[in-house]
Design a protein around this motif. Structure first.
Motif, PDB file in Angstrom:
ATOM      1  N   UNK A   6      -8.285  20.354   8.586  1.00  0.00           N
ATOM      2  CA  UNK A   6      -7.291  21.350   8.073  1.00  0.00           C
ATOM      3  C   UNK A   6      -6.418  20.807   7.114  1.00  0.00           C
ATOM      4  N   UNK A   7      -6.430  21.357   6.048  1.00  0.00           N
ATOM      5  CA  UNK A   7      -5.514  21.053   4.964  1.00  0.00           C
ATOM      6  C   UNK A   7      -4.448  21.835   4.798  1.00  0.00           C
ATOM      7  N   UNK A  92     -15.219  21.118  -3.215  1.00  0.00           N
ATOM      8  CA  UNK A  92     -15.478  21.131  -1.846  1.00  0.00           C
ATOM      9  C   UNK A  92     -15.944  22.343  -0.924  1.00  0.00           C
ATOM     10  N   UNK A  93     -15.147  23.367  -1.041  1.00  0.00           N
ATOM     11  CA  UNK A  93     -14.979  24.466  -0.594  1.00  0.00           C
ATOM     12  C   UNK A  93     -16.314  25.071  -0.985  1.00  0.00           C
ATOM     13  N   UNK A  97     -19.512  25.649   1.777  1.00  0.00           N
ATOM     14  CA  UNK A  97     -19.325  27.204   2.257  1.00  0.00           C
ATOM     15  C   UNK A  97     -17.985  27.506   2.900  1.00  0.00           C
ATOM     16  N   UNK A  98     -16.961  27.106   2.183  1.00  0.00           N
ATOM     17  CA  UNK A  98     -15.745  27.272   3.049  1.00  0.00           C
ATOM     18  C   UNK A  98     -14.914  28.092   1.793  1.00  0.00           C
ATOM     19  N   UNK A  99     -13.647  28.372   2.455  1.00  0.00           N
ATOM     20  CA  UNK A  99     -12.796  29.347   1.553  1.00  0.00           C
ATOM     21  C   UNK A  99     -11.486  28.987   2.068  1.00  0.00           C
ATOM     22  N   UNK A 100     -10.618  29.325   1.097  1.00  0.00           N
ATOM     23  CA  UNK A 100      -9.037  28.927   1.547  1.00  0.00           C
ATOM     24  C   UNK A 100      -8.056  29.996   0.742  1.00  0.00           C
TER      25      UNK A 100
END
Length: 100
Positions: A6-7, A92-93, A97-100
């Motif tokens: 978690x960032x 990195x996302x 396959x991540x999102x923010x």
């Protein structure tokens, strides 16, 4: 590290400085035998094609006497460092396959 952190981000009002706090729950590094015997938990390195971001500001949080998470704080001391960090996080996302 295999665990996805978690960032949490903070930024000063004028945008000149900020922090990125990484929380790795159940980090695999905590299960390595020599991390405790040899002090191998020494920092967080973020590497990509632009180079490396690094912090030694680490903490291990314990629950019920056992290590539960690693917390690393990356201090971003300029607008350029902030922008560099955001570029890293975007790559990195996308790669994971991540999102923010």
């Amino acid at each position: 590290e295999a665990a996805v952190p978690d960032v949490a981000l903070t930024r000063s009002r004028d945008g000149s400085t900020g922090t990125a706090t990484f929380r790795f729950d159940n980090a695999t590094v905590l299960s390595l035998d020599d991390v405790w015997d040899n002090g191998l938990l020494t920092g967080l390195w973020l590497r990509d094609e632009e180079g490396e971001l690094h912090t030694r500001d680490l903490d291990v949080e314990f629950e019920r006497g056992r290590p539960a998470r690693v917390v690393a704080i990356l201090v971003l001391k300029s607008v350029q460092e902030w922008q560099r960090f955001i570029r890293f996080m975007e790559r990195y996302a996308e790669a994971n396959d991540l999102s923010y």
